[in-house]
Design a protein around this motif. Structure first.
Motif, PDB file in Angstrom:
ATOM      1  N   MET A  70       0.839  -1.192   0.000  1.00 27.16           N
ATOM      2  CA  MET A  70       0.000   0.000   0.000  1.00 27.16           C
ATOM      3  C   MET A  70       0.878   1.247   0.000  1.00 27.16           C
ATOM      4  N   SER A  71       0.535   2.197  -0.862  1.00 29.83           N
ATOM      5  CA  SER A  71       1.303   3.434  -0.905  1.00 29.83           C
ATOM      6  C   SER A  71       0.897   4.331   0.256  1.00 29.83           C
ATOM      7  N   ARG A  72       1.832   5.152   0.679  1.00 31.88           N
ATOM      8  CA  ARG A  72       1.552   6.132   1.725  1.00 31.88           C
ATOM      9  C   ARG A  72       0.915   7.368   1.120  1.00 31.88           C
ATOM     10  N   CYS A  73       0.231   8.122   1.958  1.00 33.21           N
ATOM     11  CA  CYS A  73      -0.154   9.480   1.595  1.00 33.21           C
ATOM     12  C   CYS A  73       0.805  10.421   2.309  1.00 33.21           C
ATOM     13  N   VAL A  74       1.528  11.221   1.520  1.00 34.93           N
ATOM     14  CA  VAL A  74       2.525  12.146   2.058  1.00 34.93           C
ATOM     15  C   VAL A  74       2.136  13.573   1.683  1.00 34.93           C
ATOM     16  N   VAL A  75       2.005  14.433   2.686  1.00 33.83           N
ATOM     17  CA  VAL A  75       1.791  15.856   2.439  1.00 33.83           C
ATOM     18  C   VAL A  75       3.145  16.548   2.396  1.00 33.83           C
ATOM     19  N   VAL A  76       3.373  17.349   1.350  1.00 31.78           N
ATOM     20  CA  VAL A  76       4.595  18.142   1.229  1.00 31.78           C
ATOM     21  C   VAL A  76       4.194  19.603   1.114  1.00 31.78           C
ATOM     22  N   SER A  77       4.500  20.382   2.130  1.00 36.77           N
ATOM     23  CA  SER A  77       4.258  21.820   2.023  1.00 36.77           C
ATOM     24  C   SER A  77       5.465  22.478   1.372  1.00 36.77           C
ATOM     25  N   GLY A  78       5.215  23.587   0.669  1.00 36.89           N
ATOM     26  CA  GLY A  78       6.277  24.171  -0.141  1.00 36.89           C
ATOM     27  C   GLY A  78       6.569  23.331  -1.368  1.00 36.89           C
ATOM     28  N   ALA A  79       5.536  22.688  -1.911  1.00 38.80           N
ATOM     29  CA  ALA A  79       5.718  21.718  -2.995  1.00 38.80           C
ATOM     30  C   ALA A  79       6.167  22.352  -4.308  1.00 38.80           C
ATOM     31  N   ALA A  80       5.954  23.650  -4.466  1.00 35.86           N
ATOM     32  CA  ALA A  80       6.420  24.331  -5.678  1.00 35.86           C
ATOM     33  C   ALA A  80       7.786  24.964  -5.471  1.00 35.86           C
ATOM     34  N   GLY A  81       8.361  24.780  -4.294  1.00 38.26           N
ATOM     35  CA  GLY A  81       9.662  25.337  -3.993  1.00 38.26           C
ATOM     36  C   GLY A  81      10.799  24.478  -4.517  1.00 38.26           C
ATOM     37  N   PHE A  82      12.000  24.956  -4.311  1.00 38.14           N
ATOM     38  CA  PHE A  82      13.213  24.303  -4.813  1.00 38.14           C
ATOM     39  C   PHE A  82      13.328  22.870  -4.286  1.00 38.14           C
ATOM     40  N   ILE A  83      13.364  22.717  -2.967  1.00 41.92           N
ATOM     41  CA  ILE A  83      13.514  21.390  -2.384  1.00 41.92           C
ATOM     42  C   ILE A  83      12.216  20.602  -2.492  1.00 41.92           C
TER      43      ILE A  83
ATOM     44  N   LEU B 293       9.146  11.118  -4.434  1.00 40.87           N
ATOM     45  CA  LEU B 293       8.076  10.395  -3.741  1.00 40.87           C
ATOM     46  C   LEU B 293       7.115   9.754  -4.730  1.00 40.87           C
ATOM     47  N   LEU B 294       6.741  10.504  -5.764  1.00 44.27           N
ATOM     48  CA  LEU B 294       5.834   9.968  -6.782  1.00 44.27           C
ATOM     49  C   LEU B 294       6.493   8.800  -7.523  1.00 44.27           C
ATOM     50  N   ALA B 295       7.778   8.933  -7.811  1.00 44.48           N
ATOM     51  CA  ALA B 295       8.489   7.878  -8.543  1.00 44.48           C
ATOM     52  C   ALA B 295       8.530   6.573  -7.763  1.00 44.48           C
ATOM     53  N   GLN B 296       8.511   6.663  -6.440  1.00 47.03           N
ATOM     54  CA  GLN B 296       8.556   5.433  -5.652  1.00 47.03           C
ATOM     55  C   GLN B 296       7.166   4.941  -5.261  1.00 47.03           C
ATOM     56  N   GLY B 297       6.118   5.595  -5.800  1.00 46.84           N
ATOM     57  CA  GLY B 297       4.773   5.064  -5.656  1.00 46.84           C
ATOM     58  C   GLY B 297       3.928   5.646  -4.549  1.00 46.84           C
ATOM     59  N   ASP B 298       4.391   6.708  -3.893  1.00 46.94           N
ATOM     60  CA  ASP B 298       3.581   7.342  -2.855  1.00 46.94           C
ATOM     61  C   ASP B 298       2.505   8.226  -3.479  1.00 46.94           C
ATOM     62  N   ARG B 299       1.427   8.415  -2.745  1.00 44.65           N
ATOM     63  CA  ARG B 299       0.424   9.416  -3.119  1.00 44.65           C
ATOM     64  C   ARG B 299       0.807  10.715  -2.433  1.00 44.65           C
ATOM     65  N   VAL B 300       0.945  11.787  -3.213  1.00 44.03           N
ATOM     66  CA  VAL B 300       1.510  13.019  -2.683  1.00 44.03           C
ATOM     67  C   VAL B 300       0.500  14.157  -2.779  1.00 44.03           C
ATOM     68  N   ILE B 301       0.372  14.872  -1.662  1.00 42.23           N
ATOM     69  CA  ILE B 301      -0.479  16.060  -1.587  1.00 42.23           C
ATOM     70  C   ILE B 301       0.437  17.263  -1.447  1.00 42.23           C
ATOM     71  N   GLY B 302       0.406  18.149  -2.407  1.00 42.21           N
ATOM     72  CA  GLY B 302       1.265  19.329  -2.381  1.00 42.21           C
ATOM     73  C   GLY B 302       0.523  20.557  -1.890  1.00 42.21           C
ATOM     74  N   ILE B 303       1.221  21.362  -1.082  1.00 41.15           N
ATOM     75  CA  ILE B 303       0.700  22.642  -0.601  1.00 41.15           C
ATOM     76  C   ILE B 303       1.695  23.726  -0.982  1.00 41.15           C
TER      77      ILE B 303
ATOM     78  N   PRO C 130      -3.133  12.140   5.772  1.00 47.32           N
ATOM     79  CA  PRO C 130      -1.772  11.703   5.459  1.00 47.32           C
ATOM     80  C   PRO C 130      -1.145  10.881   6.585  1.00 47.32           C
ATOM     81  N   GLN C 131      -0.258   9.971   6.180  1.00 48.47           N
ATOM     82  CA  GLN C 131       0.547   9.251   7.172  1.00 48.47           C
ATOM     83  C   GLN C 131       1.823  10.017   7.510  1.00 48.47           C
ATOM     84  N   VAL C 132       2.375  10.707   6.503  1.00 53.60           N
ATOM     85  CA  VAL C 132       3.630  11.437   6.681  1.00 53.60           C
ATOM     86  C   VAL C 132       3.437  12.868   6.202  1.00 53.60           C
ATOM     87  N   VAL C 133       4.012  13.821   6.923  1.00 55.81           N
ATOM     88  CA  VAL C 133       3.989  15.223   6.520  1.00 55.81           C
ATOM     89  C   VAL C 133       5.420  15.735   6.460  1.00 55.81           C
TER      90      VAL C 133
END
Length: 340
Positions: free
Chosen positions: A1-14, A22-32, A82-85
């Protein structure tokens, strides 16, 4: 099962680089990201377009909101569970904090408080958050290691990052939230921030304009390549912070705790002089810089250098990209992206 990961600053450099891994390894990603205009939003939109092009739509969702929007952040956590932030959003920049301190208080303190509340109320299993080497402030005892006190910040930006560490520790203590803080050391590479030295220097060098060299070039920075930063982030995401079972309250370790909160440096551990960095950039761009030597700026520090032995012991990783290789990759990207 893939994780749901929230990434804040998702349009930033890092953030954008992390999202793609994260997407390449199969996680579901929520960007803020609030896509503010601290620097050119078109670069942020270009990073998002790159994510869109590489992602499966079902695995990527983007929310254009600010961390200061407490109600919006609460709704996001409630909807996405999300499981991970990974909190990378912040008002960045040392010098800008002298001009607009309110932006740092709102984004870095109030906004981070909303992230902590979201994690608390919605069962988040691990919070990984960006701190900064700037927390070491006026410390001249190099290399910096996590056991050193960080009680003398020299910029409001640094003070907000130390405050983030204290806030996260408190939530770990009160609510059992596993939280890992990473002190980044001068991140550079493709898709970098336009307000940082590599981008400012490249733009000026290729335009034949002077570059501002502060403290007359007598500065040292522990430049750390973006891919190394992302690898460290990924490994920390996979290993939630745990309590230090040997924690001694009579001789407390600043980097660990009797609760699940840990702090790590993440840097290249090979600081170089600013003038050497400029020489490498000149060589890779094929142009000589016109140098405008200036005195030290308020809020700056003379040198940074990371002791990363704790991170290596924790996740078996230490950054290692040679500076010449990283600068060459950055220069090639810059010429391609800006068509110069």
């Amino acid at each position: 099962m893939s994780r749901c990961v929230v990434v804040s600053g998702a349009a930033g450099f890092i953030g954008a680089a992390l999202v793609q891994r994260l997407l390449a390894q199969g996680d579901r990603v929520i960007g803020i990201d609030n896509l503010n205009d601290y620097y050119d939003p078109s670069l942020k939109r270009a990073r998002l377009a790159q994510i869109e092009a590489a992602s499966l739509k079902a695995s990527w969702t983007f929310y254009p909101i600010a961390l200061e929007d407490g109600a919006g952040i609460e709704e996001l956590f409630k909807a996405e569970k999300p499981q991970v932030v990974v909190n990378l959003a912040a008002q960045a920049g040392v010098r800008y904090s002298l001009e607009n301190p309110a932006a740092y208080i709102q984004a870095n303190l109030v906004g981070f408080g909303h992230i902590l509340e979201g994690c608390r109320h919605h069962g988040v299993q691990h919070l990984v958050y960006a701190s900064s080497s700037s927390v070491y402030g006026g410390n001249r005892n190099l290399p910096f290691h996590e056991q050193q006190p960080v009680n003398h910040p020299v910029s409001l930006y640094a003070a907000t990052k130390k405050a983030n560490e204290l806030m996260a520790h408190t939530y770990s203590h009160l609510y059992g939230l596993p939280a890992t803080g990473l002190r980044f050391f001068t991140v550079y590479g493709p898709w970098g921030r336009p307000d940082m030295a590599p981008m400012l220097f490249a733009k000026a060098i290729l335009a034949g304009e002077p570059i501002k060299v502060f403290n007359y070039g007598k500065m040292q920075r522990d430049f750390t390549y973006i891919d190394d930063i992302v690898e460290g982030l990924l490994r920390c995401c996979d290993k939630p912070a745990t309590a230090n079972l040997g924690f001694d309250p009579l001789n407390p370790d600043p980097a660990t705790a009797a609760v699940p909160h840990r702090l790590f440096n993440i840097g290249n551990s090979q600081p170089i002089e600013l003038m050497h960095f400029i020489e490498l950039l000149e060589k890779s761009l094929g142009r000589e810089a016109v140098k405008d030597f200036q005195p030290m700026q308020p809020g700056d520090v003379m040198a940074t250098a990371a002791d990363t032995s704790a991170l290596e012991a924790w996740v078996n990783f230490r950054p290692s990209t040679p500076i010449a290789e990283g600068v060459e990759c950055f220069s090639q990207w810059y010429r391609s992206f800006y068509e110069v």
